[in-house]
Design an enzyme around this catalytic site. Structure first.
Site, PDB file in Angstrom:
ATOM      1  N   MET A 100       0.781  -1.104   0.077  1.00  0.00           N
ATOM      2  CA  MET A 100      -0.101  -0.079   0.142  1.00  0.00           C
ATOM      3  C   MET A 100       0.815   1.256  -0.040  1.00  0.00           C
ATOM      4  O   MET A 100       1.678   1.334   1.099  1.00  0.00           O
ATOM      5  CB  MET A 100      -0.937  -0.146   1.312  1.00  0.00           C
ATOM      6  CG  MET A 100      -1.944  -1.226   1.397  1.00  0.00           C
ATOM      7  SD  MET A 100      -2.943  -1.162   2.919  1.00  0.00           S
ATOM      8  CE  MET A 100      -1.539  -2.087   4.094  1.00  0.00           C
TER       9      MET A 100
ATOM     10  N   CYS B 176      -2.160  -1.902 -10.164  1.00  0.00           N
ATOM     11  CA  CYS B 176      -2.563  -0.689  -9.692  1.00  0.00           C
ATOM     12  C   CYS B 176      -3.230  -0.175 -10.665  1.00  0.00           C
ATOM     13  O   CYS B 176      -2.993   0.203 -12.035  1.00  0.00           O
ATOM     14  CB  CYS B 176      -1.176   0.415  -9.575  1.00  0.00           C
ATOM     15  SG  CYS B 176      -1.614   2.400  -9.093  1.00  0.00           S
TER      16      CYS B 176
ATOM     17  N   HIS C 178      -6.072 -10.097  -7.794  1.00  0.00           N
ATOM     18  CA  HIS C 178      -7.255  -9.258  -7.184  1.00  0.00           C
ATOM     19  C   HIS C 178      -8.416  -9.190  -8.013  1.00  0.00           C
ATOM     20  O   HIS C 178      -8.290  -9.020  -9.256  1.00  0.00           O
ATOM     21  CB  HIS C 178      -6.578  -7.810  -7.027  1.00  0.00           C
ATOM     22  CG  HIS C 178      -7.752  -6.651  -6.404  1.00  0.00           C
ATOM     23  ND1 HIS C 178      -7.375  -5.321  -6.021  1.00  0.00           N
ATOM     24  CD2 HIS C 178      -8.912  -6.514  -6.164  1.00  0.00           C
ATOM     25  CE1 HIS C 178      -8.171  -4.857  -5.615  1.00  0.00           C
ATOM     26  NE2 HIS C 178      -9.350  -5.688  -5.622  1.00  0.00           N
TER      27      HIS C 178
ATOM     28  N   ASN D 144      -7.083 -11.499  -3.412  1.00  0.00           N
ATOM     29  CA  ASN D 144      -7.170 -10.278  -2.870  1.00  0.00           C
ATOM     30  C   ASN D 144      -8.699  -9.814  -3.338  1.00  0.00           C
ATOM     31  O   ASN D 144      -9.079  -9.774  -4.413  1.00  0.00           O
ATOM     32  CB  ASN D 144      -6.088  -9.400  -3.543  1.00  0.00           C
ATOM     33  CG  ASN D 144      -6.208  -7.956  -2.748  1.00  0.00           C
ATOM     34  OD1 ASN D 144      -5.568  -6.898  -3.539  1.00  0.00           O
ATOM     35  ND2 ASN D 144      -6.416  -7.743  -1.727  1.00  0.00           N
ATOM     36  N   GLY D 145      -9.379  -9.083  -2.381  1.00  0.00           N
ATOM     37  CA  GLY D 145     -10.736  -8.561  -2.563  1.00  0.00           C
ATOM     38  C   GLY D 145     -11.545  -9.099  -1.550  1.00  0.00           C
ATOM     39  O   GLY D 145     -11.783 -10.389  -1.455  1.00  0.00           O
ATOM     40  N   ASN D 146     -12.658  -8.262  -1.108  1.00  0.00           N
ATOM     41  CA  ASN D 146     -13.723  -8.607  -0.016  1.00  0.00           C
ATOM     42  C   ASN D 146     -13.396  -9.429   1.190  1.00  0.00           C
ATOM     43  O   ASN D 146     -14.112  -9.886   1.682  1.00  0.00           O
ATOM     44  CB  ASN D 146     -14.604  -9.663  -1.137  1.00  0.00           C
ATOM     45  CG  ASN D 146     -15.114  -9.499  -2.233  1.00  0.00           C
ATOM     46  OD1 ASN D 146     -15.121  -8.003  -2.729  1.00  0.00           O
ATOM     47  ND2 ASN D 146     -15.742 -10.103  -2.969  1.00  0.00           N
TER      48      ASN D 146
ATOM     49  N   ALA E 103      -6.095  -5.460   2.067  1.00  0.00           N
ATOM     50  CA  ALA E 103      -5.445  -3.927   2.171  1.00  0.00           C
ATOM     51  C   ALA E 103      -6.288  -2.969   2.967  1.00  0.00           C
ATOM     52  O   ALA E 103      -5.888  -2.742   4.105  1.00  0.00           O
ATOM     53  CB  ALA E 103      -5.554  -3.468   0.798  1.00  0.00           C
ATOM     54  N   GLU E 104      -7.577  -2.652   2.511  1.00  0.00           N
ATOM     55  CA  GLU E 104      -8.461  -1.696   3.300  1.00  0.00           C
ATOM     56  C   GLU E 104      -8.760  -2.135   4.680  1.00  0.00           C
ATOM     57  O   GLU E 104      -9.010  -1.625   5.458  1.00  0.00           O
ATOM     58  CB  GLU E 104      -9.595  -1.314   2.465  1.00  0.00           C
ATOM     59  CG  GLU E 104     -10.049  -0.079   2.836  1.00  0.00           C
ATOM     60  CD  GLU E 104     -10.680   0.586   1.600  1.00  0.00           C
ATOM     61  OE1 GLU E 104     -11.974   0.431   1.429  1.00  0.00           O
ATOM     62  OE2 GLU E 104     -10.182   1.370   0.865  1.00  0.00           O
TER      63      GLU E 104
END
Length: 487
Positions: A24, A108, A175, A208-210, A232-233
């Site tokens: 990140m 990205c 992702h 990656n994701g959710n 990440a988030e």
């Protein structure tokens, strides 16, 4: 020792990591990685580094990698963005002794990546990517890995992953969103794409994701069959996500600030992390949001965090034995942040206008956005009236802006606006005037005038007599001087 590949690399070097903190920008610095590792993260990535800058700038290498070496911070993967095979490998060679693998960013989706021609905007250039991965695989002493985004079509995504594997990629992070899915248009990540890739390749795959909780991690591994899950988030809002806990925000905020005191990082990174951790509480105590934005020291940030802690504890004591009220009754615990989607079906949709249009309309009113108010505090004479903005004409040669013609000073328009005799910007004008030995008064370039003056000066200059120099072979020369001196 031979370089480990594929599943051997994952199981031995990466110690079978299943809980992964994503790369990140300005957010996965050493202090945050150490905090995440204390709370269940088994593998971390550095922030994305620019390969070209890493190669040419020793300070950049020192600040972003060499000074962040820490025995606790392993296993570690260094991520680069690049679009040139040679530059990518040069950067990787400078970094390989400080990490366990080198990752190429192919995910990205931001506009800066589009302008710089890297990240997800390379996903259609398969020949270039093959050359980059192949060269890195041949030259590096550590494995090369990739982080990608998916195509809308599952079969194309699978072929893309197989191409990278064939070129030498030893681990793939997928992702499950396309490069168009970002910001309010993010939507849900497709685990179907990730599952299809996992079945089609013979190397480890991270999803990656959710991912917002430990339950999401376990469900993702079960549904897709991947070796690990990257967050990440979710990690930014709850660093204890991989522990399956949602602790009080101040617990992790205080721990992070203690780590920062031991391993300093830019204040902007710290502020951004505190905004994420306290996100839900700052919706309730909005006056402290302004305080957090304004403080200029680490201790100032710590003081705001302490004030938020005290207010939350007072609120908790008032709620004991009473039914919680409000939209965020337990805003003081680490919890996921759900990014708002596009306002479909809302009243604004019919009359939707662009952000720029709204800003320009706002300029004509007395109310300015917070961002513009800050700019006006720094520069009280600044105006946001679009009619007073300078109008730029383009250079006929390179397309860059020429000098502006200011509408509020029409008397200057002839001399300040399109005043170049060649109708060029100053850079192009200087090259042409030098080449043609011409003048451009508008840009203050006087090559012709200076040449004429130089020639005139040489023509009127009186001839100067050559001074006589003494030599050993002439009378009164060096030998005579020396002999008289000795006598």
């Amino acid at each position: 020792m031979p370089k480990l590949q594929g599943f051997e690399f994952w199981s031995h070097t990466l110690r079978g990591a299943r809980h992964v903190v994503a790369p990140m920008v300005d957010q996965s610095e050493l202090a945050w990685r150490l905090l995440s590792r204390r709370h269940g993260a088994q593998l971390c990535y550095t922030p994305m580094l620019h390969a070209q800058v890493f190669v040419r700038d020793a300070n950049y290498r020192k600040e972003n990698l060499y000074c962040e070496v820490c025995p606790e911070d392993r296993p570690l993967i260094v991520q680069f963005c690049a679009n040139d095979p040679e530059v990518f490998v040069q950067a990787a060679l400078l970094a390989q002794d400080y990490c366990d693998a080198i990752d190429l960013n192919l995910g990205c989706p931001q506009m800066i990546a589009k302008r710089g021609h890297y990240g997800a905007f390379l996903q259609d250039e398969w020949d270039l990517l093959q050359r980059m991965i192949l060269l890195a695989h041949e030259k590096l002493s550590v494995p090369v890995t990739c982080k990608i985004r998916v195509f809308p079509e599952i079969d194309k995504t699978v072929r893309y992953a197989q191409m990278l594997e064939k070129a030498g990629c030893q681990l793939l992070t997928v992702h499950g969103r396309t490069k168009e899915q970002k910001g309010p248009l993010s939507g849900a990540a497709s685990w179907e794409h990730i599952k299809a890739v996992r079945k089609a390749v013979a190397i480890p795959v991270f999803a990656n994701g959710n991912i917002q909780s430990l339950q999401d991690v376990e469900r993702c591994i079960q549904d897709t069959g991947v070796q690990g899950v990257m967050s990440a988030e979710g990690n930014l809002h709850n660093p204890a996500l991989f522990e399956g806990r949602s602790p009080a925000v101040w617990e992790l905020a205080e721990e992070y600030l203690d780590i920062v005191r031991e391993h300093p990082c830019p204040l902007s990174y710290v502020r951004a992390h505190l905004f994420k951790l306290w996100h839900h509480t700052l919706q309730v105590h909005q006056q402290l949001r302004e305080e957090l934005a304004k403080v200029k020291t680490l201790e100032g940030i710590a003081a705001v965090s302490q004030e938020l802690k005290m207010r939350c504890q007072e609120e908790i004591s008032r709620q004991e034995g009473a039914k919680p009220t409000g939209d965020l009754p337990f805003h003081w615990i680490c919890q996921p942040y759900v990014r708002p989607g596009p306002r479909e079906g809302s009243k604004e949709k019919a009359g939707a206008r662009s952000k720029r249009a709204l800003e320009e309309e706002e300029c004509g009113t007395e109310v300015l956005s917070k961002n513009k108010q800050k700019k006006q505090l720094r520069n009280p004479h600044k105006t946001f009236d679009p009619s007073l903005k300078p109008k730029y004409a383009k250079c006929d040669q390179c397309g860059n802006p020429k000098e502006p013609c200011w509408p509020q000073a029409p008397q200057l328009s002839c001399s300040q606006g399109n005043r170049c005799v060649f109708s060029l910007c100053r850079g192009c004008c200087k090259k042409r005037a030098s080449r043609e030995t011409a003048d451009c008064p508008g840009h203050g370039l006087l090559f012709k005038t200076k040449l004429e003056k130089s020639l005139d000066w040489k023509g009127t200059k009186p001839e100067l007599q050559e001074p006589q120099t003494a030599t050993p072979s002439t009378p009164g020369g060096f030998s005579e001087v020396m002999s008289s001196a000795l006598a």
